[in-house]
Design an enzyme around this catalytic site. Structure first.
Site, PDB file in Angstrom:
ATOM      1  N   SER A  12      85.519  15.694  87.627  1.00 59.78           N
ATOM      2  CA  SER A  12      84.586  14.569  87.651  1.00 59.78           C
ATOM      3  C   SER A  12      83.122  14.975  87.494  1.00 59.78           C
ATOM      4  O   SER A  12      82.260  14.120  87.317  1.00 59.78           O
ATOM      5  CB  SER A  12      84.759  13.754  88.934  1.00 59.78           C
ATOM      6  N   GLY A  13      82.797  16.257  87.530  1.00 61.35           N
ATOM      7  CA  GLY A  13      81.415  16.717  87.436  1.00 61.35           C
ATOM      8  C   GLY A  13      80.902  16.815  86.013  1.00 61.35           C
ATOM      9  O   GLY A  13      81.658  16.698  85.044  1.00 61.35           O
ATOM     10  N   TYR A  14      79.597  17.065  85.907  1.00 66.06           N
ATOM     11  CA  TYR A  14      78.946  17.132  84.592  1.00 66.06           C
ATOM     12  C   TYR A  14      79.546  18.225  83.701  1.00 66.06           C
ATOM     13  O   TYR A  14      79.894  17.976  82.552  1.00 66.06           O
ATOM     14  CB  TYR A  14      77.433  17.363  84.755  1.00 66.06           C
ATOM     15  N   CYS A 152      74.519  28.225  82.008  1.00 63.43           N
ATOM     16  CA  CYS A 152      73.585  27.896  80.926  1.00 63.43           C
ATOM     17  C   CYS A 152      72.298  28.713  80.981  1.00 63.43           C
ATOM     18  O   CYS A 152      71.845  29.216  79.960  1.00 63.43           O
ATOM     19  CB  CYS A 152      73.296  26.400  80.920  1.00 63.43           C
TER      20      CYS A 152
END
Length: 185
Positions: A12-14, A152
């Protein structure tokens, strides 16, 4: 024809939303399961509106071992420290793991404890984890059972500095300033 069966834990996370989006587009991957303790029974679009109409999959509440059953790979979008505990049962079920958390990025137990503020629950797996930066570890990634995604910020920093290091242009400590936009969680 789809060749690899994949599951996502912590869906459910980004970060997981981006993995799901990419997996649904991949011609050689069949996304079979997406697990999350949130949104159980709801369509993936409940957490990721951009996936509306892209899949009939629904969030499941399954254990790591259940998620791995019959899968070639399980991708983890779980928080730090939660991910570390999920890896052993997935590996025991025979699936490979790609972990977005920082739990398997460091090889040294003392460094993990210093940077993440606690003991690693499975230090015996640190040595076998492959740091997942394809530009430096492509061959090792291909054969790995456990891949630790570099994240990232680390990726952009390394991709900028590696060419300079290879040319011998870096001397001493390097300081980097990073500014994030929407996802810098």
């Amino acid at each position: 024809m789809k060749r690899f069966k994949a599951a996502v834990l912590g869906g459910s996370g980004y970060g997981a939303g981006e993995m799901i989006r990419r997996l649904l587009l991949h011609p050689e991957v069949e996304l079979c399961k997406v697990a999350s303790i949130d949104y159980v029974g709801e369509p993936l679009s409940a957490a990721h509106p951009q996936l509306e109409g892209q899949t009939d999959l629904r969030f499941e509440n399954v254990s790591p071992a259940e998620a791995a059953r019959g899968m070639d790979v399980v991708l983890l979008g779980l928080p730090h420290k939660v991910s570390a505990a999920a890896v052993p049962p997935i590996l025991e079920a025979g699936a490979k793991v790609v972990d977005l958390s920082g739990d398997y990025r460091l090889k040294d137990v003392a460094s993990y404890e210093a940077f993440y503020g606690g003991k690693h629950p499975h230090p015996e797996l640190l040595a076998s984890a492959v740091y997942g930066l394809p530009e430096t570890s492509r061959d090792a990634i291909k054969g790995a059972r456990l891949v630790a995604s570099p994240g990232c910020f680390a990726t952009t920093i390394q991709l900028g500095l590696i060419p300079l290091a290879k040319k011998g242009l870096l001397r001493g400590a390097v300081e980097v300033v990073g500014i994030t936009g929407s996802s810098g969680s």
